[in-house]
Write an enzyme that holds these catalytic residues in place. Structure first.
Site, PDB file in Angstrom:
ATOM      1  CG  ASP A   1      -6.249   0.753  -5.176  1.00  0.00           C
ATOM      2  OD1 ASP A   1      -7.281   0.126  -5.480  1.00  0.00           O
ATOM      3  OD2 ASP A   1      -5.416   0.321  -4.358  1.00  0.00           O
TER       4      ASP A   1
ATOM      5  CG  HIS B   1      -6.755  -3.429  -5.283  1.00  0.00           C
ATOM      6  ND1 HIS B   1      -7.308  -2.779  -4.213  1.00  0.00           N
ATOM      7  CD2 HIS B   1      -7.339  -4.665  -5.309  1.00  0.00           C
ATOM      8  CE1 HIS B   1      -8.179  -3.586  -3.622  1.00  0.00           C
ATOM      9  NE2 HIS B   1      -8.216  -4.730  -4.258  1.00  0.00           N
TER      10      HIS B   1
ATOM     11  CD  GLU C   1      -3.266  -0.543   0.637  1.00  0.00           C
ATOM     12  OE1 GLU C   1      -3.320   0.613   0.137  1.00  0.00           O
ATOM     13  OE2 GLU C   1      -4.217  -1.343   0.624  1.00  0.00           O
TER      14      GLU C   1
HETATM   15 ZN   LIG Z   1      -6.330  -1.300  -3.134  1.00  0.00          ZN
END
Ligand SMILES: [Zn+2]
Length: 267
Positions: A186, A176, A138
């Protein structure tokens, strides 16, 4: 001496505040590890439908399964602290292996061999359990701003290590949005996929894109690349978010078809 006492009192309070915040979560972490351990050592034989009962005879030759994909995300949150908090609360049911802040700080939240909950309901090719096969990274970014140089530099260093360590195939470093096109977008169009591909992380269309042959089936090619095309419009948009970042829509025009052809040939 008095000053030293005051300092230790201050830091003592700080440390205990911190452990209070995470005390409950530490119990949850211990509980989760116990559950995983129980699963690993479980040896109950369950009879098959034909009445045969599998017999347990342990082999000595085994190790852990390795990740084969890396999925990149942006957090869509405002700070690293907020993301860390989200990933340490049981009720959120989401996590990732790594979080990288915009100043380049890298936080690891789970051993690479364990299954983080970052992909959600996702499909890539015939792989319907991406969480089991991947490492989730992330990037702390709200989704509408460029990614900082420090952050991308840390990401490159991390990808270099992970790709080598687990022998991750170059095309298996994806977004993703690629694996969940109907639900996710994203990382955003600011993400430097081209730069990463030049370093061997993910693939990118040829500089001079060749025209696709007359009979080229772009939808079938999208499926072969890995996209779930049941929602075709979402799949085209996800492809363009990754490979045609200045034209993120669901229009299957000539440029898009030729770009799909270029990526398809690299599979
Ligand atoms: Zn994501």
């Amino acid at each position: 001496m008095k000053k030293l006492f005051l300092y230790s009192l201050f830091f003592g309070v700080l440390v205990s505040c911190k452990s209070n915040i995470y005390r409950n979560e530490s119990d949850s972490i211990r509980k989760q590890f116990r559950k995983v351990k129980k699963t690993i050592f479980h040896k109950e034989s369950v009879p098959l439908s034909n009445g045969k009962n599998p017999e347990w005879i342990n082999t000595v030759n085994f190790n852990l399964r390795k990740p084969n994909f890396i999925i990149l995300h942006h957090t869509a949150q405002d700070s690293l602290e907020q993301t860390i908090r989200t990933f340490t609360l049981s009720r959120t049911q989401v996590s990732a292996h790594y979080v990288i802040s915009d100043d380049g700080k890298v936080v690891q939240m789970l051993n690479d061999y364990l299954r983080a909950w970052h992909g959600g309901n996702a499909i890539w090719g015939k792989n319907t359990d991406i969480n089991s096969a991947s490492i989730g990274i992330e990037l702390d970014n709200n989704g509408s701003e460029p990614f900082s140089e420090e952050q991308i530099s840390s990401l490159i260093a991390l990808l270099t290590r992970l790709k080598k360590e687990y022998n991750i195939p170059t095309p298996n470093i994806i977004a993703h949005s690629d694996i969940a096109p109907s639900r996710k977008s994203d990382p955003s169009a600011f993400f430097p996929w081209k730069r990463l591909s030049e370093l061997g992380f993910g693939i990118w269309p040829d500089a001079a894109i060749e025209n696709a042959p007359e009979n080229f089936d772009a939808i079938l090619a999208l499926r072969i690349i890995g996209y779930d095309t049941r929602n075709l419009s979402a799949a085209i948009r996800a492809f363009k978010l990754h490979y045609i970042q200045n034209e993120v829509d669901d229009v299957l025009n000539e440029k898009t078809i030729n770009t799909i052809y270029s990526i398809y040939k690299k599979q």
